[in-house]
Design an enzyme around this catalytic site. Structure first.
Site: not given
Ligand code: F6P
Length: 358
Positions: A179, A137, A115, A135
């Protein structure tokens, strides 16, 4: 004069997106006169296809605790933005045209690394853009933390906690696949918070023998179970540098669905300990944001509204050393904040006896 603010959410969703949307909107209505907020649906895809609508002020109430995004989100890869596809649509030209037809004074883009690259592209095309880093992450350059991350840490930690009791009962080795394809922050933090014995992250390729040794040593010390927190993108040291697609193909050729499955098989064969894999998957991105993320997302939203008020565009909001600030989009776009093997948190974990397979 009316101030028209566009908002979109792009890329994978995460808890806190609605809290951030609410933060931008409430602070904008509070700070400025005659504000109109245009919700662009489904990220850049909505901007390309002209899917947007004028939002009512009360749509921003009651969404603080709501997971996901009320605006919808789609992954629109940055690498394709300048490509003209079969539909013959010039995506960049369409986004600029729709921004103009909406008569926007600025557009807030809530998203991750991809993005931010597209946000920077639009900024270079002359649009007034403000980014908000989200995020699970936590891999966006220039901010200590992104919203969504701490909620995901809480969820992954809860998974590890629950796995602990069942692993101990059965005397099993349990691999929790967390993840994170490129960045290991989530695995590292949840691994520490959940008291994992082994943490394997993409930034630190692991030696399978070292992991087996860690499990064996625990068994010799009378600990019949072990917990391994493994990031989905963690690689063996003989595979370091290989592309994701190559790895997936290699694994499929060997008859495994994932790196976790392959490691489980290796541990079980070498030690004889029953080994199971648990994949919490998208649960890590679902549900209500934690208190921490509600606050962080609100801070970022309010900071974005402040930048709109000050007409400071072409940047993304950030938190550095507990202070709200912003970074130029051109500095953030294309960079990723990864875990350095020398990171303080890795040192802390190693000092606690956690094995990184190195
Ligand atoms: O970028 C966030 C993230 O959750 C990664 O950790 C994960 O690999 C990826 O998105 C999966 O996304 P999706 O299944 O939504 O494409």
């Amino acid at each position: 004069m009316t101030k028209r603010i566009g908002i979109l959410t792009s890329g994978g969703d995460c808890p806190g997106l609605n809290a951030a949307i609410r933060g931008v909107a409430k602070a904008a209505y509070e700070r400025m006169e005659n504000v109109e907020i245009i919700g662009v649906m489904d990220g850049f895809s909505g901007l390309i296809n002209g899917q947007y609508r004028l939002m009512k002020q009360d749509e921003f109430s009651g969404i603080l605790t709501l997971g996901g995004t009320i605006l919808g989100t789609v992954r629109t890869p940055f690498k394709d933005m300048r490509k003209i596809g079969d539909d013959n649509v010039d995506k960049v030209a369409s986004m600029v045209r729709n921004y103009e037809s909406m008569k926007l004074d600025c557009l807030c883009t809530l998203g991750g690394n991809g993005t931010h690259k597209t946000a920077n592209l639009l900024s270079e095309e002359g649009l007034n853009i403000i980014g908000l880093p989200k995020t699970i992450d936590n891999d966006i350059w220039g901010t200590d933390v992104t919203f969504g991350f701490h909620t995901a840490v809480d969820i992954a930690t809860d998974v590890i906690d629950r796995i602990h009791t069942t692993a101990a009962s059965h005397g099993r080795v349990m691999i929790v696949e967390v993840m994170g394809n490129k960045a290991g922050w989530l695995t590292l933090y949840a691994g520490i918070a959940g008291g994992a014995d082994v943490v394997l992250i993409p930034e630190m390729p692991y030696d399978r023998g070292a992991v087996i040794e860690a499990v064996t040593k625990r068994a010799e010390r009378g600990k019949a179970f072990s917990i391994i927190a493994l990031a989905e993108g963690a690689l063996r040291n003989d595979e370091a540098g290989m592309k994701r697609k190559e790895i997936t193909k290699k694994l499929a050729g060997e008859g495994y669905r994932s790196v976790s499955d392959r490691l489980a098989h290796a541990i079980e064969s070498a030690t004889g300990a029953e080994t199971r894999v648990v994949v919490p998957g998208h649960i890590q991105r679902g549900g209500s944001p934690s208190a921490y993320d509600r606050i962080l997302a609100t801070q970022f939203g309010v900071q974005a509204a402040e930048l709109i008020y000050r007409k400071k565009f072409g940047c993304t909001v950030a938190l550095q050393k507990s202070k709200l600030t912003q970074n130029p989009l051109k500095d953030v776009a294309g960079k990723t904040k990864l875990v350095a093997p020398a990171d303080d948190m890795v040192r802390i974990a190693k000092n606690m006896g956690l094995c990184f397979g190195d």
